[in-house]
Design a protein around this motif. Structure first.
Motif, PDB file in Angstrom:
ATOM      1  N   GLY A 162       0.815  -1.201   0.000  1.00 40.87           N
ATOM      2  CA  GLY A 162       0.000   0.000   0.000  1.00 40.87           C
ATOM      3  C   GLY A 162       0.848   1.251   0.000  1.00 40.87           C
ATOM      4  O   GLY A 162       0.446   2.286  -0.543  1.00 40.87           O
ATOM      5  N   THR A 163       2.031   1.181   0.617  1.00 39.04           N
ATOM      6  CA  THR A 163       2.950   2.313   0.568  1.00 39.04           C
ATOM      7  C   THR A 163       3.348   2.591  -0.872  1.00 39.04           C
ATOM      8  O   THR A 163       3.425   3.749  -1.310  1.00 39.04           O
ATOM      9  N   THR A 164       3.588   1.536  -1.643  1.00 36.92           N
ATOM     10  CA  THR A 164       3.869   1.691  -3.074  1.00 36.92           C
ATOM     11  C   THR A 164       2.663   2.281  -3.799  1.00 36.92           C
ATOM     12  O   THR A 164       2.814   3.133  -4.684  1.00 36.92           O
ATOM     13  N   ALA A 165       1.464   1.844  -3.429  1.00 37.05           N
ATOM     14  CA  ALA A 165       0.251   2.379  -4.061  1.00 37.05           C
ATOM     15  C   ALA A 165       0.134   3.884  -3.826  1.00 37.05           C
ATOM     16  O   ALA A 165      -0.221   4.641  -4.741  1.00 37.05           O
ATOM     17  N   ILE A 166       0.411   4.328  -2.606  1.00 35.25           N
ATOM     18  CA  ILE A 166       0.380   5.762  -2.290  1.00 35.25           C
ATOM     19  C   ILE A 166       1.445   6.500  -3.093  1.00 35.25           C
ATOM     20  O   ILE A 166       1.191   7.539  -3.715  1.00 35.25           O
ATOM     21  N   PHE A 167       2.652   5.948  -3.085  1.00 31.66           N
ATOM     22  CA  PHE A 167       3.796   6.582  -3.748  1.00 31.66           C
ATOM     23  C   PHE A 167       3.564   6.694  -5.262  1.00 31.66           C
ATOM     24  O   PHE A 167       3.773   7.761  -5.855  1.00 31.66           O
ATOM     25  N   THR A 168       3.118   5.621  -5.883  1.00 33.69           N
ATOM     26  CA  THR A 168       2.912   5.643  -7.331  1.00 33.69           C
ATOM     27  C   THR A 168       1.672   6.435  -7.737  1.00 33.69           C
ATOM     28  O   THR A 168       1.619   7.011  -8.830  1.00 33.69           O
ATOM     29  N   ASP A 169       0.670   6.491  -6.841  1.00 34.82           N
ATOM     30  CA  ASP A 169      -0.487   7.350  -7.099  1.00 34.82           C
ATOM     31  C   ASP A 169      -0.037   8.808  -7.135  1.00 34.82           C
ATOM     32  O   ASP A 169      -0.460   9.574  -8.003  1.00 34.82           O
ATOM     33  N   TYR A 170       0.845   9.167  -6.195  1.00 30.24           N
ATOM     34  CA  TYR A 170       1.398  10.528  -6.195  1.00 30.24           C
ATOM     35  C   TYR A 170       2.188  10.816  -7.463  1.00 30.24           C
ATOM     36  O   TYR A 170       1.998  11.849  -8.122  1.00 30.24           O
ATOM     37  N   LEU A 171       3.097   9.913  -7.826  1.00 27.29           N
ATOM     38  CA  LEU A 171       3.913  10.132  -9.014  1.00 27.29           C
ATOM     39  C   LEU A 171       3.052  10.256 -10.268  1.00 27.29           C
ATOM     40  O   LEU A 171       3.352  11.056 -11.165  1.00 27.29           O
ATOM     41  N   SER A 172       1.963   9.491 -10.326  1.00 21.78           N
ATOM     42  CA  SER A 172       1.063   9.563 -11.477  1.00 21.78           C
ATOM     43  C   SER A 172       0.383  10.926 -11.574  1.00 21.78           C
ATOM     44  O   SER A 172       0.106  11.417 -12.674  1.00 21.78           O
ATOM     45  N   LYS A 173       0.119  11.539 -10.436  1.00 22.95           N
ATOM     46  CA  LYS A 173      -0.549  12.841 -10.413  1.00 22.95           C
ATOM     47  C   LYS A 173       0.433  13.996 -10.603  1.00 22.95           C
ATOM     48  O   LYS A 173       0.080  15.027 -11.194  1.00 22.95           O
ATOM     49  N   ALA A 174       1.656  13.837 -10.108  1.00 23.11           N
ATOM     50  CA  ALA A 174       2.565  14.980  -9.998  1.00 23.11           C
ATOM     51  C   ALA A 174       3.622  15.064 -11.087  1.00 23.11           C
ATOM     52  O   ALA A 174       4.315  16.084 -11.177  1.00 23.11           O
ATOM     53  N   SER A 175       3.743  14.031 -11.923  1.00 25.06           N
ATOM     54  CA  SER A 175       4.856  14.016 -12.870  1.00 25.06           C
ATOM     55  C   SER A 175       4.536  14.655 -14.214  1.00 25.06           C
ATOM     56  O   SER A 175       5.397  14.719 -15.078  1.00 25.06           O
ATOM     57  N   GLY A 176       3.307  15.108 -14.411  1.00 25.09           N
ATOM     58  CA  GLY A 176       2.967  15.836 -15.629  1.00 25.09           C
ATOM     59  C   GLY A 176       2.628  14.937 -16.799  1.00 25.09           C
ATOM     60  O   GLY A 176       2.669  13.706 -16.707  1.00 25.09           O
TER      61      GLY A 176
END
Length: 343
Positions: A162-176
Protein backbone atom coordinates in the motif's frame (compact mmCIF):
# COMPACT_ATOMS: atom_id res chain seq x y z
CA UNK A 1 -17.49 -30.82 50.11
CA UNK A 2 -21.16 -29.89 49.92
CA UNK A 3 -23.05 -29.95 46.61
CA UNK A 4 -23.51 -26.17 46.89
CA UNK A 5 -19.79 -25.50 47.29
CA UNK A 6 -18.99 -27.99 44.52
CA UNK A 7 -21.39 -26.18 42.20
CA UNK A 8 -19.75 -22.85 43.03
CA UNK A 9 -16.31 -24.30 42.36
CA UNK A 10 -17.41 -25.72 39.00
CA UNK A 11 -19.00 -22.42 38.02
CA UNK A 12 -15.89 -20.50 39.00
CA UNK A 13 -13.68 -22.89 37.07
CA UNK A 14 -15.85 -22.59 33.97
CA UNK A 15 -15.81 -18.80 34.25
CA UNK A 16 -12.03 -18.74 34.59
CA UNK A 17 -11.62 -21.13 31.67
CA UNK A 18 -13.87 -18.96 29.53
CA UNK A 19 -11.90 -15.85 30.49
CA UNK A 20 -8.58 -17.50 29.72
CA UNK A 21 -9.85 -18.80 26.40
CA UNK A 22 -11.09 -15.39 25.37
CA UNK A 23 -7.83 -13.68 26.22
CA UNK A 24 -6.36 -15.40 23.16
CA UNK A 25 -4.65 -13.07 20.73
CA UNK A 26 -6.43 -11.02 18.14
CA UNK A 27 -4.87 -11.54 14.74
CA UNK A 28 -4.25 -9.06 11.97
CA UNK A 29 -1.99 -8.76 8.96
CA UNK A 30 -0.97 -6.36 6.25
CA UNK A 31 0.33 -2.80 6.07
CA UNK A 32 3.81 -2.09 7.40
CA UNK A 33 2.87 1.62 7.13
CA UNK A 34 0.71 1.38 10.27
CA UNK A 35 2.91 -1.08 12.16
CA UNK A 36 4.89 1.38 14.36
CA UNK A 37 1.77 3.00 15.83
CA UNK A 38 -0.23 -0.24 15.87
CA UNK A 39 2.49 -1.75 18.07
CA UNK A 40 2.14 1.11 20.55
CA UNK A 41 -1.64 0.77 20.59
CA UNK A 42 -1.41 -2.98 21.11
CA UNK A 43 1.00 -2.54 24.02
CA UNK A 44 -1.33 -0.06 25.74
CA UNK A 45 -4.41 -2.17 25.04
CA UNK A 46 -2.85 -5.28 26.53
CA UNK A 47 -1.83 -3.34 29.63
CA UNK A 48 -5.42 -2.20 30.11
CA UNK A 49 -7.42 -5.27 29.07
CA UNK A 50 -5.03 -8.23 29.08
CA UNK A 51 -5.97 -8.93 25.45
CA UNK A 52 -3.12 -8.99 22.95
CA UNK A 53 -2.71 -8.48 19.23
CA UNK A 54 -0.61 -10.67 16.96
CA UNK A 55 -0.06 -8.51 13.88
CA UNK A 56 1.97 -9.60 10.87
CA UNK A 57 3.63 -6.65 9.10
CA UNK A 58 3.70 -8.36 5.69
CA UNK A 59 2.53 -5.61 3.36
CA UNK A 60 -0.91 -4.53 2.25
CA UNK A 61 -1.17 -7.15 -0.46
CA UNK A 62 -0.52 -9.92 2.04
CA UNK A 63 -3.05 -8.45 4.46
CA UNK A 64 -5.77 -8.40 1.81
CA UNK A 65 -5.02 -12.02 0.90
CA UNK A 66 -5.19 -13.12 4.53
CA UNK A 67 -8.46 -11.38 5.37
CA UNK A 68 -10.01 -12.76 2.18
CA UNK A 69 -8.83 -16.22 3.22
CA UNK A 70 -10.31 -15.60 6.70
CA UNK A 71 -7.04 -16.55 8.41
CA UNK A 72 -6.93 -13.30 10.44
CA UNK A 73 -9.47 -11.19 12.31
CA UNK A 74 -8.68 -8.10 10.23
CA UNK A 75 -6.56 -7.00 7.32
CA UNK A 76 -4.83 -3.64 6.93
CA UNK A 77 -4.02 -1.95 3.64
CA UNK A 78 -2.85 1.49 2.57
CA UNK A 79 -4.43 0.83 -0.82
CA UNK A 80 -8.17 0.82 -0.10
CA UNK A 81 -10.38 -1.78 -1.69
CA UNK A 82 -12.93 -0.50 -4.17
CA UNK A 83 -16.49 -0.26 -2.90
CA UNK A 84 -17.69 -2.88 -5.39
CA UNK A 85 -15.05 -5.34 -4.17
CA UNK A 86 -16.03 -4.76 -0.55
CA UNK A 87 -19.68 -5.31 -1.37
CA UNK A 88 -19.00 -8.51 -3.29
CA UNK A 89 -16.88 -9.93 -0.46
CA UNK A 90 -19.25 -8.85 2.32
CA UNK A 91 -16.65 -6.61 3.96
CA UNK A 92 -16.27 -3.05 5.20
CA UNK A 93 -13.19 -0.89 5.62
CA UNK A 94 -12.33 2.25 7.55
CA UNK A 95 -9.25 4.51 7.77
CA UNK A 96 -7.41 4.01 11.06
CA UNK A 97 -4.50 6.47 10.81
CA UNK A 98 -3.04 9.10 8.49
CA UNK A 99 0.67 9.37 7.74
CA UNK A 100 3.22 10.39 5.18
CA UNK A 101 5.33 8.48 2.70
CA UNK A 102 8.74 10.12 2.40
CA UNK A 103 11.66 9.78 0.00
CA UNK A 104 14.79 8.74 1.93
CA UNK A 105 18.37 9.08 0.68
CA UNK A 106 21.86 7.94 1.61
CA UNK A 107 24.14 10.68 0.25
CA UNK A 108 27.33 11.75 2.02
CA UNK A 109 26.91 15.09 3.75
CA UNK A 110 23.17 15.41 3.16
CA UNK A 111 21.22 15.90 6.38
CA UNK A 112 17.55 15.03 7.06
CA UNK A 113 15.26 17.59 5.43
CA UNK A 114 18.05 19.25 3.45
CA UNK A 115 17.61 17.88 -0.08
CA UNK A 116 14.70 19.28 -2.14
CA UNK A 117 12.85 17.29 -4.79
CA UNK A 118 9.82 17.81 -7.02
CA UNK A 119 7.31 15.30 -8.37
CA UNK A 120 8.77 15.52 -11.89
CA UNK A 121 12.31 14.95 -10.68
CA UNK A 122 11.33 12.14 -8.32
CA UNK A 123 9.46 10.45 -11.16
CA UNK A 124 12.47 10.66 -13.47
CA UNK A 125 14.81 9.31 -10.79
CA UNK A 126 12.59 6.27 -10.22
CA UNK A 127 12.22 5.80 -13.98
CA UNK A 128 15.99 5.77 -14.39
CA UNK A 129 16.04 8.94 -16.50
CA UNK A 130 18.05 10.88 -13.90
CA UNK A 131 20.83 8.53 -12.85
CA UNK A 132 23.41 10.61 -10.96
CA UNK A 133 23.15 12.99 -8.01
CA UNK A 134 25.22 15.62 -9.84
CA UNK A 135 22.47 15.98 -12.47
CA UNK A 136 21.79 19.66 -13.23
CA UNK A 137 18.10 19.25 -12.36
CA UNK A 138 19.02 18.21 -8.83
CA UNK A 139 21.41 21.16 -8.53
CA UNK A 140 18.77 23.58 -9.84
CA UNK A 141 16.40 22.71 -6.98
CA UNK A 142 19.20 22.81 -4.42
CA UNK A 143 21.30 25.95 -4.92
CA UNK A 144 24.09 26.37 -2.39
CA UNK A 145 24.09 22.71 -1.36
CA UNK A 146 27.12 20.61 -2.31
CA UNK A 147 25.74 17.29 -3.53
CA UNK A 148 28.50 14.82 -4.36
CA UNK A 149 28.35 12.91 -7.63
CA UNK A 150 27.25 9.30 -7.39
CA UNK A 151 25.26 6.83 -9.45
CA UNK A 152 21.75 6.59 -8.00
CA UNK A 153 20.44 3.26 -6.76
CA UNK A 154 16.65 3.16 -6.59
CA UNK A 155 15.20 1.12 -3.69
CA UNK A 156 11.62 -0.12 -3.99
CA UNK A 157 9.27 -2.63 -2.40
CA UNK A 158 9.42 -6.27 -3.47
CA UNK A 159 6.00 -7.14 -2.01
CA UNK A 160 2.49 -5.97 -2.80
CA UNK A 161 2.48 -2.70 -0.92
CA UNK A 162 0.00 0.00 0.00
CA UNK A 163 2.95 2.31 0.57
CA UNK A 164 3.87 1.69 -3.07
CA UNK A 165 0.25 2.38 -4.06
CA UNK A 166 0.38 5.76 -2.29
CA UNK A 167 3.80 6.58 -3.75
CA UNK A 168 2.91 5.64 -7.33
CA UNK A 169 -0.49 7.35 -7.10
CA UNK A 170 1.40 10.53 -6.20
CA UNK A 171 3.91 10.13 -9.01
CA UNK A 172 1.06 9.56 -11.48
CA UNK A 173 -0.55 12.84 -10.41
CA UNK A 174 2.57 14.98 -10.00
CA UNK A 175 4.86 14.02 -12.87
CA UNK A 176 2.97 15.84 -15.63
CA UNK A 177 1.90 14.81 -19.14
CA UNK A 178 3.58 11.71 -20.58
CA UNK A 179 5.14 11.09 -17.19
CA UNK A 180 4.84 8.32 -14.63
CA UNK A 181 1.16 7.52 -15.26
CA UNK A 182 1.73 6.65 -18.90
CA UNK A 183 5.14 5.04 -18.47
CA UNK A 184 4.62 2.98 -15.32
CA UNK A 185 1.18 3.46 -13.75
CA UNK A 186 0.11 3.08 -10.15
CA UNK A 187 -0.80 0.28 -7.77
CA UNK A 188 0.44 -1.94 -4.99
CA UNK A 189 2.86 -3.60 -7.42
CA UNK A 190 4.37 -2.03 -10.54
CA UNK A 191 7.17 -2.89 -12.93
CA UNK A 192 9.98 -0.60 -11.79
CA UNK A 193 11.84 0.71 -14.85
CA UNK A 194 15.15 2.00 -13.43
CA UNK A 195 18.05 -0.34 -14.26
CA UNK A 196 19.60 0.32 -10.84
CA UNK A 197 16.53 -0.85 -8.89
CA UNK A 198 17.03 -2.89 -5.72
CA UNK A 199 14.00 -4.17 -3.79
CA UNK A 200 13.26 -4.88 -0.14
CA UNK A 201 10.34 -6.42 1.70
CA UNK A 202 8.19 -4.07 3.74
CA UNK A 203 9.02 -0.56 4.87
CA UNK A 204 11.62 -2.29 7.02
CA UNK A 205 13.40 -3.78 4.01
CA UNK A 206 13.46 -0.52 2.06
CA UNK A 207 14.83 1.38 5.06
CA UNK A 208 17.53 -1.26 5.61
CA UNK A 209 18.64 -1.18 1.97
CA UNK A 210 18.82 2.61 1.81
CA UNK A 211 20.86 2.63 5.03
CA UNK A 212 23.22 0.07 3.49
CA UNK A 213 23.65 1.40 -0.08
CA UNK A 214 25.50 4.66 -0.72
CA UNK A 215 23.80 7.13 -3.10
CA UNK A 216 20.49 5.28 -2.87
CA UNK A 217 16.96 6.63 -2.68
CA UNK A 218 13.81 4.86 -1.48
CA UNK A 219 10.41 5.59 0.04
CA UNK A 220 9.01 4.65 3.45
CA UNK A 221 6.40 5.72 5.97
CA UNK A 222 7.92 8.61 7.92
CA UNK A 223 8.25 6.72 11.23
CA UNK A 224 10.72 4.34 9.58
CA UNK A 225 12.89 7.25 8.42
CA UNK A 226 13.03 8.68 11.92
CA UNK A 227 13.50 5.33 13.64
CA UNK A 228 16.45 4.45 11.40
CA UNK A 229 17.96 7.98 11.42
CA UNK A 230 17.71 8.22 7.64
CA UNK A 231 17.88 11.44 5.63
CA UNK A 232 14.50 12.35 4.20
CA UNK A 233 13.78 15.04 1.62
CA UNK A 234 11.65 18.11 1.30
CA UNK A 235 9.03 17.93 -1.45
CA UNK A 236 7.55 20.58 -3.70
CA UNK A 237 3.79 20.37 -3.25
CA UNK A 238 0.84 21.18 -5.51
CA UNK A 239 0.93 24.83 -4.36
CA UNK A 240 4.58 25.11 -5.45
CA UNK A 241 5.90 25.24 -1.89
CA UNK A 242 8.69 23.08 -0.48
CA UNK A 243 7.50 21.39 2.70
CA UNK A 244 8.96 19.03 5.27
CA UNK A 245 7.32 15.77 6.32
CA UNK A 246 5.76 16.16 9.76
CA UNK A 247 2.44 15.69 11.50
CA UNK A 248 1.33 19.24 10.63
CA UNK A 249 1.94 18.84 6.89
CA UNK A 250 0.22 15.42 6.85
CA UNK A 251 -2.75 16.98 8.65
CA UNK A 252 -2.82 19.87 6.18
CA UNK A 253 -2.98 17.39 3.29
CA UNK A 254 -5.86 15.43 4.77
CA UNK A 255 -7.85 18.40 6.09
CA UNK A 256 -10.08 18.66 3.03
CA UNK A 257 -11.00 14.97 2.86
CA UNK A 258 -14.60 14.11 3.72
CA UNK A 259 -14.31 10.36 4.17
CA UNK A 260 -18.04 9.95 4.71
CA UNK A 261 -18.75 11.08 1.13
CA UNK A 262 -16.60 8.32 -0.41
CA UNK A 263 -18.25 4.91 -0.99
CA UNK A 264 -16.43 2.43 1.24
CA UNK A 265 -14.37 5.34 2.62
CA UNK A 266 -11.59 4.36 0.20
CA UNK A 267 -9.67 7.29 -1.27
CA UNK A 268 -6.12 8.46 -1.83
CA UNK A 269 -5.17 11.90 -0.50
CA UNK A 270 -1.98 12.43 -2.49
CA UNK A 271 -1.02 15.72 -4.16
CA UNK A 272 -3.58 17.56 -2.04
CA UNK A 273 -3.97 21.33 -2.40
CA UNK A 274 -2.72 23.72 0.25
CA UNK A 275 0.53 25.61 0.85
CA UNK A 276 1.43 23.48 3.88
CA UNK A 277 0.30 20.07 2.57
CA UNK A 278 2.76 17.17 2.33
CA UNK A 279 2.07 15.77 -1.15
CA UNK A 280 2.64 12.05 -0.45
CA UNK A 281 0.11 11.60 2.35
CA UNK A 282 -2.08 8.53 2.84
CA UNK A 283 -4.08 6.42 5.26
CA UNK A 284 -4.16 2.81 6.38
CA UNK A 285 -7.52 1.06 6.05
CA UNK A 286 -8.71 -1.75 8.33
CA UNK A 287 -10.78 -4.41 6.56
CA UNK A 288 -13.23 -6.74 8.34
CA UNK A 289 -16.22 -8.91 7.47
CA UNK A 290 -19.79 -7.77 8.03
CA UNK A 291 -20.75 -11.28 9.11
CA UNK A 292 -17.58 -12.65 10.72
CA UNK A 293 -17.27 -16.33 11.52
CA UNK A 294 -15.91 -15.48 14.97
CA UNK A 295 -18.21 -12.76 16.27
CA UNK A 296 -16.41 -12.47 19.62
CA UNK A 297 -13.11 -11.75 17.89
CA UNK A 298 -14.77 -9.24 15.57
CA UNK A 299 -16.27 -7.45 18.58
CA UNK A 300 -12.82 -7.33 20.15
CA UNK A 301 -11.32 -5.87 16.97
CA UNK A 302 -13.83 -3.02 17.16
CA UNK A 303 -13.08 -2.54 20.85
CA UNK A 304 -9.36 -2.40 20.07
CA UNK A 305 -9.74 0.30 17.43
CA UNK A 306 -12.24 2.18 19.55
CA UNK A 307 -9.55 2.21 22.27
CA UNK A 308 -6.98 3.37 19.69
CA UNK A 309 -9.21 6.20 18.46
CA UNK A 310 -9.97 7.31 22.02
CA UNK A 311 -6.69 6.71 23.83
CA UNK A 312 -4.09 6.38 21.08
CA UNK A 313 -3.83 9.94 19.80
CA UNK A 314 -0.75 10.81 21.85
CA UNK A 315 1.11 7.70 20.68
CA UNK A 316 0.18 8.50 17.08
CA UNK A 317 1.37 12.10 17.32
CA UNK A 318 4.65 11.08 18.92
CA UNK A 319 5.37 9.02 15.80
CA UNK A 320 4.24 11.86 13.48
CA UNK A 321 1.06 10.14 12.40
CA UNK A 322 -2.20 12.09 12.29
CA UNK A 323 -5.08 10.62 14.34
CA UNK A 324 -8.39 10.36 12.54
CA UNK A 325 -10.59 13.45 13.10
CA UNK A 326 -13.34 13.07 15.71
CA UNK A 327 -16.09 13.60 13.13
CA UNK A 328 -14.66 10.80 10.99
CA UNK A 329 -14.39 8.51 14.01
CA UNK A 330 -18.05 9.18 14.83
CA UNK A 331 -18.99 8.28 11.27
CA UNK A 332 -16.95 5.06 11.49
CA UNK A 333 -18.62 4.06 14.75
CA UNK A 334 -22.16 4.85 13.59
CA UNK A 335 -22.12 3.97 9.91
CA UNK A 336 -19.36 1.38 9.40
CA UNK A 337 -19.10 -0.62 12.61
CA UNK A 338 -22.90 -0.82 12.79
CA UNK A 339 -22.75 -3.07 9.73
CA UNK A 340 -20.58 -5.66 11.53
CA UNK A 341 -22.57 -8.38 13.28
CA UNK A 342 -20.87 -9.13 16.58
CA UNK A 343 -23.75 -10.90 18.35
Amino acid sequence: MSKLNLSKLVAATLLLSSSLAYSAELTGAGSSFIFPVLSKWAEAYKAKTGNSLNYQSIGSGGGIKQIKAKTVDFGASDAPLKFEELQAAGMVQFPAIIGGVVPIVNIDGIKPGQLKLSGDLLSDIFQGIVTNWDDKRVALLNPGIKIPAGNITVVTRSDGSGTTAIFTDYLSKASGPSGWKEAVGSGASVKWPAASTVSGKGNEGVAANVARIKNSIGYVEFAYAKKNSLSYTQMKNMAGQFVLPEEASFAAASAGTDWSKVPGMGTFITNAPGAKAWPITGATFVIIYKQPENKASAAEVLKFFDFAFTNGKKAASELDYVPMPDATVDYIRNSVWSQVQTK
